[in-house]
Enzyme design. Structure first.
Site, PDB file in Angstrom:
ATOM      1  N   CYS A 135       6.884   8.667  10.786  1.00 14.89           N
ATOM      2  CA  CYS A 135       5.766   7.746  10.950  1.00 14.89           C
ATOM      3  C   CYS A 135       5.637   7.347  12.416  1.00 14.89           C
ATOM      4  O   CYS A 135       5.567   8.206  13.294  1.00 14.89           O
ATOM      5  CB  CYS A 135       5.962   6.550  10.019  1.00 14.89           C
ATOM      6  SG  CYS A 135       4.523   5.481   9.836  1.00 14.89           S
ATOM      7  N   ILE A 136       5.658   6.057  12.744  1.00  9.74           N
ATOM      8  CA  ILE A 136       5.534   5.600  14.124  1.00  9.74           C
ATOM      9  C   ILE A 136       6.882   5.575  14.842  1.00  9.74           C
ATOM     10  O   ILE A 136       6.939   5.492  16.070  1.00  9.74           O
ATOM     11  CB  ILE A 136       4.879   4.192  14.165  1.00  9.74           C
ATOM     12  CG1 ILE A 136       4.465   3.790  15.579  1.00  9.74           C
ATOM     13  CG2 ILE A 136       5.823   3.148  13.569  1.00  9.74           C
ATOM     14  CD1 ILE A 136       3.454   4.729  16.225  1.00  9.74           C
TER      15      ILE A 136
END
Length: 217
Positions: A135-136
């Site tokens: 994800c991030i």
């Protein structure tokens, strides 16, 4: 049995670990016959978000205490994590990665990473063991490793340019796939940077866990 460190950043997509990503990670590790060892920073959250209203709540919470909800209490302070006792390291995403494990959400390219996460990741990497960020969370890798690393956060052009400015080599990647830096044993996947359903997120996360375990052989 292989032991995989899993670093959580709270409980909830907007102010902690993305719960689906974290649970899929733990399930994939268990199904592969490995053991997940969970850690989280023992410190206050940067903020607390009401996930129903998507508004900031006027209250304080502790990252470790909140992350313990996901780990069913089987979790230790990140400061106690020992790379020598782990075969690999995985960090799920969620805004907690950009707020509690780092300040990327507010500082961007000038961000700083939690000192204990940086220490642990660098120690695991220095021992030639694989790391997986999703994800991030991969946005922290250039600051952690201090070297060019091949990674992905999906297909967001603006975010890709930012990461390349930080020193990463960003590779566009669909939600159900992974990007592997074979030389550095770094595996990344977009997860909920692109996923619109839990099964979409699961496809890439399960591939990430599988490759991390192969690289830990």
């Amino acid at each position: 049995m292989k032991k995989v460190g899993v670093v959580l950043s709270g409980c909830g997509v907007y102010d902690g670990s993305e719960i689906h990503e974290a649970v899929i990670t733990l399930l994939a590790i268990a199904r592969a016959g490995a053991e997940a060892v969970c850690f989280a920073p023992d410190k206050p959250q940067t903020d607390v978000i009401n996930h129903l209203a998507n508004d900031e709540a006027n209250e304080g919470r502790n990252v470790l205490v909140e992350a313990a909800r996901i780990a069913r209490g089987a979790i230790m302070p990140l400061a106690k994590a020992d790379a020598n006792e782990l075969d690999a390291l995985i960090v799920p995403g969620g805004f907690g990665a950009a707020k509690n494990l780092s300040d990327f959400a507010s500082k961007g390219i000038e961000c700083r990473v939690d000192s204990e996460l940086r220490r642990l990741t660098r120690e695991v990497h220095a021992q030639g063991k694989p790391i997986g960020f999703m994800c991030i969370a991969p946005a922290m890798l250039p600051k952690i490793l201090d070297m060019p690393v091949r990674l992905t956060i999906g297909t967001d052009i603006d975010m890709a340019e930012l990461l390349e400015e930080m020193g990463a080599e960003h590779v566009p990647c669909p939600v159900d796939d992974i990007v592997v830096d074979e030389e550095r044993k770094v595996v990344t996947t977009p997860a909920y940077m692109l996923a619109t359903r839990i099964d979409e997120a699961a496809a890439g996360i399960e591939k990430l866990v599988a490759r991390v375990l192969v690289l830990s052989a």
